[in-house]
Write a protein that holds these residues in place. Structure first.
Motif, short mmCIF file in Angstrom:
data_model
loop_
_atom_site.label_atom_id
_atom_site.label_comp_id
_atom_site.label_asym_id
_atom_site.label_seq_id
_atom_site.Cartn_x
_atom_site.Cartn_y
_atom_site.Cartn_z
N PHE A 12 3.75 -25.37 28.15
CA PHE A 12 4.36 -24.74 26.98
C PHE A 12 3.33 -24.36 25.92
N ASP A 13 2.06 -24.39 26.30
CA ASP A 13 0.97 -24.07 25.38
C ASP A 13 0.66 -22.58 25.48
N LYS A 14 0.87 -21.82 24.39
CA LYS A 14 0.65 -20.38 24.42
C LYS A 14 -0.80 -20.05 24.73
N LYS A 15 -1.73 -20.84 24.21
CA LYS A 15 -3.15 -20.60 24.48
C LYS A 15 -3.44 -20.73 25.96
N PHE A 16 -2.83 -21.71 26.59
CA PHE A 16 -2.99 -21.94 28.03
C PHE A 16 -2.60 -20.69 28.81
N TRP A 17 -1.49 -20.07 28.45
CA TRP A 17 -1.00 -18.88 29.13
C TRP A 17 -1.80 -17.64 28.76
N ASP A 68 5.65 -13.68 26.31
CA ASP A 68 6.39 -12.46 26.02
C ASP A 68 6.00 -11.39 27.02
N ALA A 69 6.92 -10.51 27.36
CA ALA A 69 6.64 -9.46 28.33
C ALA A 69 5.45 -8.61 27.91
N ASN A 70 5.33 -8.34 26.60
CA ASN A 70 4.19 -7.55 26.13
C ASN A 70 2.87 -8.24 26.44
N ASP A 71 2.85 -9.57 26.34
CA ASP A 71 1.62 -10.32 26.56
C ASP A 71 1.21 -10.32 28.03
N VAL A 100 9.97 -16.96 25.96
CA VAL A 100 9.29 -17.54 24.81
C VAL A 100 10.35 -18.18 23.91
N ILE A 101 9.93 -19.12 23.09
CA ILE A 101 10.84 -19.77 22.14
C ILE A 101 10.64 -19.15 20.77
N VAL A 102 11.71 -18.60 20.20
CA VAL A 102 11.67 -18.00 18.86
C VAL A 102 12.77 -18.64 18.03
N ASP A 103 12.36 -19.28 16.93
CA ASP A 103 13.33 -19.98 16.07
C ASP A 103 14.17 -20.97 16.87
N LYS A 107 14.02 -16.75 24.28
CA LYS A 107 14.17 -15.30 24.39
C LYS A 107 13.63 -14.90 25.76
N ARG A 108 14.43 -14.15 26.51
CA ARG A 108 14.07 -13.86 27.90
C ARG A 108 14.03 -12.36 28.19
N GLU A 109 13.08 -11.99 29.02
CA GLU A 109 13.00 -10.64 29.58
C GLU A 109 12.68 -10.76 31.07
N ILE A 110 13.00 -9.71 31.80
CA ILE A 110 12.70 -9.64 33.23
C ILE A 110 11.89 -8.37 33.47
N ILE A 111 10.78 -8.52 34.18
CA ILE A 111 10.01 -7.36 34.64
C ILE A 111 10.18 -7.28 36.15
N LEU A 112 10.68 -6.16 36.63
CA LEU A 112 10.85 -5.94 38.06
C LEU A 112 9.78 -4.96 38.54
N ILE A 113 9.05 -5.35 39.58
CA ILE A 113 7.98 -4.52 40.13
C ILE A 113 8.24 -4.36 41.62
N GLY A 114 8.21 -3.12 42.10
CA GLY A 114 8.51 -2.91 43.51
C GLY A 114 7.72 -1.78 44.14
N ASN A 115 7.44 -1.94 45.43
CA ASN A 115 6.87 -0.86 46.24
C ASN A 115 7.99 0.01 46.74
#
Length: 196
Positions: A12-17, A68-71, A100-103, A107-115
């Motif tokens: 859960f350490d942002k620096k780690f990720w 975060d998805a942007n990260d 990510v945890i906000v307040d 908060k969740r997002e999904i990135i789908l990647i496909g061939n």
């Protein structure tokens, strides 16, 4: 015990990720699933750690990342590293589950990647995105499309134009904060099981 606590806290350490490269971020908490289509004689529970699969099945992977998805998308060579990892684990579809945890709320997002692949016909990412957006089985996840991207990919400079693949990426917002991989995987398995 101290090692366990360190690893638990690091998760859960942002620096780690943030310091992790894209490929390591994808594989640190990854699970592979095998979905049996409606034409299969028998099905299964879907979980799989191997690389081989039946001709009547479809395989995909889900990687959970505490970013975060942007990260994750802004990591160096994210696209090429994601494609490289998909090739290593022998999948045509990868879902990156971002949280990510906000307040004090997830908060969740999904990135789908496909061939894109002729065995799927239309882009598999487009198909499963439509399923997540419109099908009643996925309605509890409260999915919304944020963005999309397509680009041609070839594994090395020796690949001809005929061997290049088109990679499709979709970014989705997940309104239901409780929808973890345990809830998303069965929905995706359901999508594949309904396909002939």
């Amino acid at each position: 015990e101290k090692l366990y606590e360190y690893l638990r806290d690091s998760k859960f350490d942002k620096k780690f990720w943030n310091e992790m490269n894209a490929k390591d971020a994808l594989r640190i908490d990854y699970k592979r699933f095998e979905a049996f289509t409606s034409s299969s004689i028998e099905g299964g529970d879907g979980g799989s750690n191997g690389d081989n699969h039946d001709s009547n099945s479809r395989v995909f992977g889900l990687a959970s990342v505490l970013l975060d998805a942007n990260d994750i998308l802004s990591k160096d060579d994210f696209y090429s590293k994601a494609i490289e990892y998909m090739k290593e684990v022998n999948i045509d579809l990868l879902g990156v589950l971002c949280m990510v945890i906000v307040d004090d709320e997830p908060k969740r997002e999904i990135i789908l990647i496909g061939n894109d692949n002729e065995k799927f016909g239309e882009s598999i990412v487009n198909q499963i995105t439509n399923y997540l957006l419109t099908h009643e089985d996925a309605s509890f996840l409260d999915i919304a499309l944020i963005g999309q991207h397509e680009h041609d990919y070839h594994h090395d400079d020796n690949d001809s134009a005929q061997t290049r693949k088109k990679i499709t990426l979709k970014r989705l917002r997940q309104g239901n904060p409780k929808g973890s991989r345990k809830q998303i995987a069965p929905v995706m398995l359901s999508f594949f099981s309904k396909r002939s």
